[in-house]
Motif scaffolding. Structure first.
Motif, mmCIF file in Angstrom:
data_model
loop_
_atom_site.group_PDB
_atom_site.id
_atom_site.type_symbol
_atom_site.label_atom_id
_atom_site.label_comp_id
_atom_site.label_asym_id
_atom_site.label_seq_id
_atom_site.Cartn_x
_atom_site.Cartn_y
_atom_site.Cartn_z
ATOM 1 N N LEU A 298 22.475 58.407 65.101
ATOM 2 C CA LEU A 298 23.188 59.690 65.140
ATOM 3 C C LEU A 298 24.287 59.755 64.092
ATOM 4 O O LEU A 298 25.007 60.759 64.013
ATOM 5 N N ASN B 193 21.722 55.681 77.076
ATOM 6 C CA ASN B 193 21.519 57.121 76.872
ATOM 7 C C ASN B 193 20.025 57.448 76.837
ATOM 8 O O ASN B 193 19.590 58.478 77.354
ATOM 9 N N GLY B 194 19.250 56.559 76.202
ATOM 10 C CA GLY B 194 17.810 56.767 76.139
ATOM 11 C C GLY B 194 17.179 56.793 77.520
ATOM 12 O O GLY B 194 16.310 57.621 77.816
ATOM 13 N N ARG C 267 21.503 64.772 77.531
ATOM 14 C CA ARG C 267 21.740 64.088 76.265
ATOM 15 C C ARG C 267 21.049 64.741 75.054
ATOM 16 O O ARG C 267 21.157 64.251 73.956
ATOM 17 N N LEU D 83 14.226 55.543 71.200
ATOM 18 C CA LEU D 83 15.456 56.284 71.485
ATOM 19 C C LEU D 83 16.685 55.395 71.314
ATOM 20 O O LEU D 83 17.720 55.835 70.798
ATOM 21 N N PHE E 183 21.964 55.765 69.348
ATOM 22 C CA PHE E 183 21.915 56.497 70.606
ATOM 23 C C PHE E 183 22.057 55.541 71.785
ATOM 24 O O PHE E 183 22.738 55.835 72.767
ATOM 25 N N VAL F 245 22.052 65.142 68.861
ATOM 26 C CA VAL F 245 20.853 64.392 69.254
ATOM 27 C C VAL F 245 19.597 65.159 68.878
ATOM 28 O O VAL F 245 18.621 64.578 68.369
#
Length: 505
Positions: A231, A244-245, A197, A226, A240, A202
Motif C-alpha cells: 500500500l 488485515n488480509g 478493509r 493479500l 497490507f 486498498v
C-alpha cells in the motif's frame, strides 16, 4: 429548541431570530425544521421514500469564504463520469479547512466561467459539501487559464463521449482502472456488501497490483497474496499484512450470504439505489431470476402501455380536433392499450410487483412497486455485456443471492401473507420493525384497508389510522403483542414447502 407557531409570519420570525443567534449555541446547526403540528394530518400527508411530506427543512445561508483556484483536476467515477475538481488555496469555512471543491461537469464550469487562477467565493452546501458559488471577476489579472475538459480519459487514455440527454462526459473504456477502483469501493461499501478493509487506498492497490480486474475477483483472493499487498507510495513499502488480509477474506465470505437487495445495490446499476433494490428483491426469489425476469419485462410493458393509452386517448386535449375516422382509430388503440394495462397489471399484482388503485381511470388503475427509470435501467443492464459478465461471474463463484424473506424464513414465516400497518412511536426505529415484519413474511402498508391484518399501535398514534381500523374491524395490537407474533414458530407442512418452492412467493 422549539416553538409552536400559529402563522407563517411567526415561523419566519423564529427562523430570523435563530439565524442571528445560532453562533451562541454550544453546538452547530445549519437550519430549522418546520413541521405540521398534528399527528392526524401527518398521517394523511404520509412520506416519500426519502422524506416526510409534513416537514420541511429551512437551511441557513451557507458560510462563505474567498479562495484561489490553483488548478482544476479531473476525476473518473465508477460509471465513467469525468468530473472536474477545483484545487483551492486551503481556506477555513464553517469550522474546517477546505482545499478542494467539485465542479460537477463541463457545463457548470462554463456557466460560472471558472478559470485556473481565479479568486472564487466558496461555501459549504448544507454546511457540508464544499462548492464554488461564484467567481470574483474584479480580481482577474489576465493571467487566468480557461479550463478545457480532456479529450481522452485522464486515467486510462480511452475515448470520452457525452451521452445524449446527459451533461457528463464519460470514459467509454470498461477496463478503465479508475472506474474499477470506484466500482470496487462501492461494491464493498457498508450499505452494499460491507467487505472490511476495502477502502480507497486498498482498492487502488488491489487494482494496480492486478489482483482484482473485476469486483468479483475479491472472492478469489488468497491470504498470502493479500498479506504481501503493498500500500506504500513513492517507493515506501507498506504491506497490507496477514491480519488485515484475514479480516477481508472473512468479510468476503460473509458477503456471499447477504440478501438479494444488498447484492443488487452493490452492482452499481444506474437508478438502482438501496430503496429500489429492496423493491426489486421483494418481487424475486433469487438473483438468477433477474436476467430473464417476467416481472421486470411486464413492468416495462405496463409503463409502455400507460404511455400509449395517454397518447391515444380520444378525449385528450391534443386529440379533440381530429375527424371521426381518426378518433375511431385512436379509440381502437386506446382500448387495446387499456386491455394490455389490465392484463399486465393483474399479473404484476399477483407477483406483488404492483397494487390496484380503486377509483382511478383505466390507464392509471395500477401502481407499480418499481419506478420506471429503475426497471428500464435494470432490464438494459442484464441485456448489456456488463450484465452478462456479472451473471457469468456469479455462476462461476456459485453465488446466487436470495431474497430477504427466503433468507430469514419469510416464506412460511409467522407473519406470512399478513398485511401490517404501523402507527405511533415504537421502542425500536420504525424501519427496523418494518424489516422484521417483512423478514417474517409480512407486508408493511401505509394505509388501513380491508386487506389489513392488524395495526401495530405505539405511543401517540395517528387517530386517522386507529379510527379507520376500528371502523373496518381491524385488530389493534401493541408492540409487545407484535413481538410475541414475531417469535411464534409457524407450522410448515410438507405441502406448504412444495408450494413455496414452486411459486414466486
Amino acid at each position: 429548541i422549539c416553538k409552536h407557531c400559529v402563522s407563517i409570519d411567526e415561523v419566519w420570525e423564529f427562523v430570523e431570530t435563530w439565524s442571528e443567534k445560532r453562533e451562541s449555541l454550544p453546538f452547530a446547526i445549519d437550519g430549522i425544521v418546520v413541521k405540521v403540528n398534528s399527528l392526524a394530518i401527518q398521517e394523511q400527508l404520509g412520506a416519500t421514500a426519502k422524506s416526510p411530506r409534513w416537514a420541511v427543512a429551512y437551511k441557513f445561508p451557507a458560510d462563505q469564504a474567498i479562495a484561489q483556484v490553483l488548478d482544476i483536476e479531473v476525476n473518473v467515477g465508477r460509471t465513467g463520469a469525468v468530473t472536474p475538481l477545483a484545487i483551492l488555496t486551503p481556506t477555513l469555512i464553517a469550522g474546517s479547512t477546505v482545499s478542494r471543491a467539485t465542479l460537477h461537469n463541463e457545463d457548470y464550469v462554463k456557466a460560472k466561467d471558472i478559470r485556473i487562477g481565479d479568486y472564487v467565493v466558496v461555501q459549504k452546501a448544507g454546511d457540508v459539501i464544499p462548492a464554488v458559488e461564484s467567481v470574483i471577476v474584479e480580481k482577474r489579472r489576465g493571467t487566468e487559464v480557461v479550463f478545457e475538459m480532456p479529450q481522452r480519459c485522464p486515467a486510462c487514455g480511452g475515448a470520452v463521449s457525452r451521452v445524449t440527454g446527459e451533461v457528463a462526459l464519460r470514459c467509454t473504456n470498461p477496463g478503465c482502472p479508475a472506474q474499477l477502483v470506484a466500482r470496487l469501493e462501492h461494491f464493498a461499501s457498508r450499505n452494499a456488501l460491507d467487505i472490511e478493509r476495502v477502502g480507497g487506498v486498498v482498492a487502488e492497490a488491489l487494482v494496480k497490483s492486478g489482483l482484482v480486474a473485476t469486483p468479483y475477483d475479491i472472492f478469489r483472493l488468497q491470504g498470502d497474496a493479500l498479506a504481501r499487498l503493498d500500500l506504500g507510495e513513492e517507493g515506501k513499502q507498506r504491506l497490507f499484512g496477514a491480519k488485515n488480509g484475514a479480516r477481508l477474506l472473512k468479510a468476503a465470505q460473509r458477503a456471499r450470504t447477504l440478501p438479494l437487495h444488498r447484492w443488487l445495490f452493490a452492482l452499481g446499476v444506474p437508478q438502482i439505489g438501496a430503496t429500489v433494490a429492496e423493491s426489486v428483491a421483494m418481487c424475486h426469489e433469487r438473483f438468477s431470476e433477474l436476467p430473464t425476469s417476467q416481472v421486470l419485462r411486464d413492468t416495462v410493458g405496463l409503463y409502455d402501455a400507460m404511455v400509449e393509452a395517454q397518447q391515444s386517448n380520444p378525449r385528450g386535449s391534443a386529440n379533440r380536433k381530429l375527424d371521426e375516422a381518426e378518433r375511431n382509430e385512436l379509440q381502437r388503440r386506446y382500448d387495446t392499450a387499456c386491455a394490455r394495462i389490465e392484463n399486465l397489471g393483474e399479473a404484476l399484482v399477483a407477483s406483488r410487483a404492483a397494487t390496484k388503485v380503486d377509483g382511478e381511470s383505466r390507464p392509471a388503475r395500477y401502481s407499480t412497486l418499481i419506478k420506471e427509470e429503475a426497471v428500464r435501467a435494470l432490464v438494459a443492464y442484464f441485456e448489456s455485456e456488463a450484465g452478462r459478465e456479472t451473471v457469468r461471474a456469479l455462476e462461476a463463484l456459485g453465488i446466487d443471492p436470495v431474497s430477504q424473506g427466503l433468507l430469514s424464513g419469510g416464506a412460511g414465516g409467522p407473519l406470512e401473507g399478513m398485511v401490517v400497518v404501523i402507527t405511533g412511536t415504537l421502542a425500536a426505529p420504525r424501519h427496523e420493525i418494518a424489516n422484521r415484519i417483512k423478514a417474517a413474511g409480512g407486508k408493511v402498508a401505509d394505509a388501513v384497508t380491508k386487506a389489513t391484518t392488524f395495526v401495530v399501535v405505539g405511543s401517540d398514534p395517528g387517530t386517522a389510522k386507529t379510527e379507520r381500523a376500528e371502523k373496518l374491524g381491524v385488530p389493534l395490537i401493541t408492540e409487545e403483542e407484535l413481538e410475541l407474533r414475531l417469535a411464534a414458530e409457524p407450522a410448515v407442512t410438507e405441502e406448504a414447502m412444495v408450494a413455496v418452492q414452486g411459486e414466486l412467493f
